[in-house]
Design a protein around this motif. Structure first.
Motif, PDB file in Angstrom:
ATOM      1  N   ALA A 146      43.117  40.858  44.381  1.00 17.54           N
ATOM      2  CA  ALA A 146      44.318  41.007  43.565  1.00 17.54           C
ATOM      3  C   ALA A 146      45.476  41.459  44.435  1.00 17.54           C
ATOM      4  CB  ALA A 146      44.081  42.019  42.448  1.00 17.54           C
ATOM      5  N   ARG A 147      46.643  41.360  43.866  1.00 20.31           N
ATOM      6  CA  ARG A 147      47.838  41.922  44.493  1.00 20.31           C
ATOM      7  C   ARG A 147      48.326  43.067  43.624  1.00 20.31           C
ATOM      8  NH1 ARG A 147      49.069  41.369  49.724  1.00 20.31           N
ATOM      9  NH2 ARG A 147      51.177  42.122  50.112  1.00 20.31           N
ATOM     10  N   ALA A 148      48.480  44.239  44.211  1.00 18.95           N
ATOM     11  CA  ALA A 148      49.059  45.379  43.501  1.00 18.95           C
ATOM     12  C   ALA A 148      50.574  45.210  43.553  1.00 18.95           C
ATOM     13  CB  ALA A 148      48.626  46.672  44.162  1.00 18.95           C
ATOM     14  N   LEU A 149      51.158  44.889  42.426  1.00 13.63           N
ATOM     15  CA  LEU A 149      52.525  44.390  42.405  1.00 13.63           C
ATOM     16  C   LEU A 149      53.563  45.439  42.779  1.00 13.63           C
ATOM     17  CD1 LEU A 149      52.244  42.190  39.201  1.00 13.63           C
ATOM     18  CD2 LEU A 149      52.045  41.486  41.601  1.00 13.63           C
ATOM     19  N   LYS A 150      53.409  46.648  42.269  1.00 16.71           N
ATOM     20  CA  LYS A 150      54.437  47.660  42.515  1.00 16.71           C
ATOM     21  C   LYS A 150      54.512  48.053  43.986  1.00 16.71           C
ATOM     22  CE  LYS A 150      54.320  49.644  37.863  1.00 16.71           C
ATOM     23  NZ  LYS A 150      54.041  50.854  37.041  1.00 16.71           N
ATOM     24  N   LEU A 151      53.356  48.126  44.626  1.00 15.83           N
ATOM     25  CA  LEU A 151      53.327  48.524  46.032  1.00 15.83           C
ATOM     26  C   LEU A 151      53.193  47.336  46.975  1.00 15.83           C
ATOM     27  CD1 LEU A 151      51.111  51.727  45.830  1.00 15.83           C
ATOM     28  CD2 LEU A 151      53.598  51.536  45.876  1.00 15.83           C
ATOM     29  N   ASN A 152      53.047  46.130  46.407  1.00 12.65           N
ATOM     30  CA  ASN A 152      52.966  44.904  47.200  1.00 12.65           C
ATOM     31  C   ASN A 152      51.883  44.992  48.271  1.00 12.65           C
ATOM     32  OD1 ASN A 152      53.715  42.257  47.883  1.00 12.65           O
ATOM     33  ND2 ASN A 152      55.106  42.977  49.485  1.00 12.65           N
ATOM     34  N   GLN A 153      50.673  45.364  47.813  1.00 15.25           N
ATOM     35  CA  GLN A 153      49.548  45.498  48.731  1.00 15.25           C
ATOM     36  C   GLN A 153      48.337  44.753  48.186  1.00 15.25           C
ATOM     37  OE1 GLN A 153      48.769  49.247  50.694  1.00 15.25           O
ATOM     38  NE2 GLN A 153      50.530  50.156  49.672  1.00 15.25           N
ATOM     39  N   ALA A 154      47.465  44.354  49.097  1.00 17.69           N
ATOM     40  CA  ALA A 154      46.228  43.682  48.715  1.00 17.69           C
ATOM     41  C   ALA A 154      45.240  44.689  48.141  1.00 17.69           C
ATOM     42  CB  ALA A 154      45.625  42.980  49.927  1.00 17.69           C
ATOM     43  N   HIS A 155      44.384  44.203  47.249  1.00 19.91           N
ATOM     44  CA  HIS A 155      43.425  45.077  46.586  1.00 19.91           C
ATOM     45  C   HIS A 155      42.212  44.242  46.175  1.00 19.91           C
ATOM     46  CE1 HIS A 155      41.983  48.580  44.584  1.00 19.91           C
ATOM     47  NE2 HIS A 155      42.103  48.082  43.356  1.00 19.91           N
ATOM     48  N   MET A 156      41.064  44.895  45.962  1.00 22.17           N
ATOM     49  CA  MET A 156      39.857  44.201  45.527  1.00 22.17           C
ATOM     50  C   MET A 156      39.225  44.948  44.358  1.00 22.17           C
ATOM     51  SD  MET A 156      36.383  43.169  47.647  1.00 22.17           S
ATOM     52  CE  MET A 156      37.208  42.287  48.960  1.00 22.17           C
ATOM     53  N   VAL A 157      38.737  44.180  43.379  1.00 26.89           N
ATOM     54  CA  VAL A 157      38.120  44.738  42.178  1.00 26.89           C
ATOM     55  C   VAL A 157      36.908  43.887  41.813  1.00 26.89           C
ATOM     56  CG1 VAL A 157      40.318  45.622  41.301  1.00 26.89           C
ATOM     57  CG2 VAL A 157      39.567  43.328  40.624  1.00 26.89           C
ATOM     58  N   VAL A 158      36.160  44.328  40.811  1.00 23.63           N
ATOM     59  CA  VAL A 158      35.134  43.508  40.173  1.00 23.63           C
ATOM     60  C   VAL A 158      35.678  43.055  38.829  1.00 23.63           C
ATOM     61  CG1 VAL A 158      32.819  43.470  39.149  1.00 23.63           C
ATOM     62  CG2 VAL A 158      33.212  44.652  41.319  1.00 23.63           C
ATOM     63  N   THR A 159      35.510  41.786  38.507  1.00 26.74           N
ATOM     64  CA  THR A 159      35.881  41.288  37.190  1.00 26.74           C
ATOM     65  C   THR A 159      34.620  40.859  36.439  1.00 26.74           C
ATOM     66  OG1 THR A 159      36.422  39.171  38.239  1.00 26.74           O
ATOM     67  CG2 THR A 159      38.254  40.617  37.661  1.00 26.74           C
ATOM     68  N   TYR A 160      34.627  41.132  35.142  1.00 25.02           N
ATOM     69  CA  TYR A 160      33.496  40.848  34.270  1.00 25.02           C
ATOM     70  C   TYR A 160      33.949  39.931  33.148  1.00 25.02           C
ATOM     71  CZ  TYR A 160      30.205  41.636  30.411  1.00 25.02           C
ATOM     72  OH  TYR A 160      29.343  41.463  29.354  1.00 25.02           O
ATOM     73  N   TYR A 161      33.243  38.808  32.977  1.00 27.06           N
ATOM     74  CA  TYR A 161      33.533  37.830  31.938  1.00 27.06           C
ATOM     75  C   TYR A 161      32.384  37.843  30.931  1.00 27.06           C
ATOM     76  CZ  TYR A 161      36.814  35.902  35.398  1.00 27.06           C
ATOM     77  OH  TYR A 161      37.825  35.727  36.317  1.00 27.06           O
ATOM     78  N   GLU A 162      32.632  38.294  29.719  1.00 25.66           N
ATOM     79  CA  GLU A 162      31.558  38.336  28.730  1.00 25.66           C
ATOM     80  C   GLU A 162      31.064  36.934  28.395  1.00 25.66           C
ATOM     81  OE1 GLU A 162      30.475  40.480  24.466  1.00 25.66           O
ATOM     82  OE2 GLU A 162      32.535  40.470  25.199  1.00 25.66           O
ATOM     83  N   ASP A 165      34.753  31.625  29.065  1.00 24.63           N
ATOM     84  CA  ASP A 165      36.186  31.480  28.793  1.00 24.63           C
ATOM     85  C   ASP A 165      36.841  32.774  28.335  1.00 24.63           C
ATOM     86  OD1 ASP A 165      34.894  31.611  26.396  1.00 24.63           O
ATOM     87  OD2 ASP A 165      35.925  29.911  25.472  1.00 24.63           O
ATOM     88  N   ALA A 166      36.135  33.890  28.476  1.00 28.19           N
ATOM     89  CA  ALA A 166      36.689  35.175  28.048  1.00 28.19           C
ATOM     90  C   ALA A 166      37.698  35.701  29.065  1.00 28.19           C
ATOM     91  CB  ALA A 166      35.565  36.195  27.878  1.00 28.19           C
ATOM     92  N   GLU A 167      38.609  36.534  28.575  1.00 28.16           N
ATOM     93  CA  GLU A 167      39.498  37.245  29.485  1.00 28.16           C
ATOM     94  C   GLU A 167      38.681  38.264  30.264  1.00 28.16           C
ATOM     95  OE1 GLU A 167      43.556  39.990  29.458  1.00 28.16           O
ATOM     96  OE2 GLU A 167      42.503  39.577  27.573  1.00 28.16           O
ATOM     97  N   PRO A 168      38.848  38.332  31.596  1.00 26.08           N
ATOM     98  CA  PRO A 168      38.022  39.261  32.363  1.00 26.08           C
ATOM     99  C   PRO A 168      38.420  40.715  32.165  1.00 26.08           C
ATOM    100  CG  PRO A 168      39.614  38.190  33.797  1.00 26.08           C
ATOM    101  CD  PRO A 168      39.721  37.515  32.459  1.00 26.08           C
ATOM    102  N   LEU A 169      37.415  41.582  32.211  1.00 30.23           N
ATOM    103  CA  LEU A 169      37.638  43.016  32.296  1.00 30.23           C
ATOM    104  C   LEU A 169      37.660  43.402  33.766  1.00 30.23           C
ATOM    105  CD1 LEU A 169      35.137  44.262  29.549  1.00 30.23           C
ATOM    106  CD2 LEU A 169      37.597  43.842  29.304  1.00 30.23           C
TER     107      LEU A 169
END
Length: 242
Positions: A146-162, A165-169
Motif C-alpha cells: 500500500a501507499r500511506a498517502l499522508k506521509l507518502n511512504q510505502a507500507h505492507m499489510v495483510v488483506t482478508y477477503y471473506e 468479490d468482498a471488500e478486503p479487511l
C-alpha cells in the motif's frame, strides 16, 4: 488506534520490483489451495535451541504457541482479531538497517517474534502465516503493498477477503482496528501477492500480473522457514506451479 508516526513504516525497496510487472493480465482471485501443514512444536523446539529456554524471546514464542492453540476453535473473525492484536502488541517497529544491518530483510515469524521487532513486512508475514496455520483459507488472504498517502511512504499489510468479490479487511501494524479498505482513507492498496500469483489492485479487483517465483524475497523467506521447522511444501509447490 493510530500508532505514532515514528513507528509506522519500513517497507523494503523490493516492492519497487512489483512496479515493473504492471502488464496486461486476466482477472483472477486464486484457484489453488496452499494450506499450511506445519506443526508449531518442531518449530518451537528448533527456536528453543537457538534462542534458549528462558528470556523474552522464548516468552514471545510461547505466547505465539498459546495464541495458535487457543484460537483454533474461534470463528474466523475472532481469529483475525486475535492474531492482529497479539502481533501488534508483541512486536515493535524497527527497520531492517537497524535490526538486521541490511537494507532489505524479510524475517520469518520466528525471527520477528524472537527479536520482538520488525518492519511492516515482518508484521504482515507473521500475521499471514499464523492465520494460515489456524486454518484460514489461503484464497482469503493476501500480503498487500500500500501507499500511506499522508506521509507518502510505502507500507505492507495483510488483506482478508471473506468472499472472492468482498471488500478486503486490512490487518495493519499502524492501526489496531481491522477495517474495510474503504475506511482506510490513509492507505491506497496497490499490489498484492500470495502463493498463486502477484496482483495489481484494479478498482477493487485483483489483476494477475506475475508469478510469486518472480519475487525473490518471498522465495528466500519460505526457504528459511523450512530450515526453521516449518513444512511448507504445499505453499512452495503452489508458488512454483501457480
Amino acid at each position: 488506534m493510530q500508532k505514532p508516526a515514528s513507528r509506522r513504516f519500513g517497507v523494503s525497496l523490493s516492492w519497487h520490483f512489483l512496479a515493473l510487472l504492471l502488464f496486461a493480465g486476466s482477472l483472477l482471485f486464486g484457484s489453488g489451495s496452499a494450506k499450511a501443514s506445519w506443526s508449531v512444536d518442531p518449530v518451537l523446539r528448533k527456536a528453543e535451541k537457538r534462542y534458549g529456554r528462558s528470556g523474552p524471546a522464548n516468552d514471545r514464542l510461547q505466547a505465539w504457541h498459546d495464541l495458535l492453540e487457543g484460537s483454533r476453535r474461534k470463528s474466523e473473525q475472532e481469529q483475525l482479531q486475535a492474531v492482529n492484536q497479539q502481533i501488534n502488541r508483541q512486536v515493535r517497529f524497527s527497520d531492517d538497517s537497524e535490526l538486521w544491518q541490511r537494507r532489505d530483510y524479510w524475517a520469518t515469524p520466528v525471527e520477528t517474534l524472537a527479536r520482538g521487532a520488525g518492519d511492516c513486512e515482518d508484521f504482515a508475514l507473521a500475521k499471514y502465516f499464523t492465520l494460515l496455520q489456524l486454518g484460514v483459507d489461503p484464497q482469503k488472504l493476501r500480503i498487500t503493498y500500500a501507499r500511506a498517502l499522508k506521509l507518502n511512504q510505502a507500507h505492507m499489510v495483510v488483506t482478508y477477503y471473506e468472499t472472492p468479490d468482498a471488500e478486503p479487511l486490512v490487518l495493519d501494524n499502524l492501526v489496531d482496528d481491522i477495517l474495510p479498505a474503504s475506511q482506510r482513507k490513509d492507505l491506497a492498496l496497490r499490489y498484492a501477492f500470495d502463493a498463486q500469483g502477484l496482483y495489481a489492485m484494479d478498482h477493487g479487483a485483483l489483476k494477475r500480473i506475475g508469478e510469486p517465483t518472480e519475487l525473490r524475497p518471498w522465495q528466500v523467506v519460505l526457504t528459511r522457514m523450512e530450515r526453521q521447522g516449518f513444512h511448507l511444501a504445499s505453499v512452495q509447490s503452489q508458488s512454483a506451479g501457480g
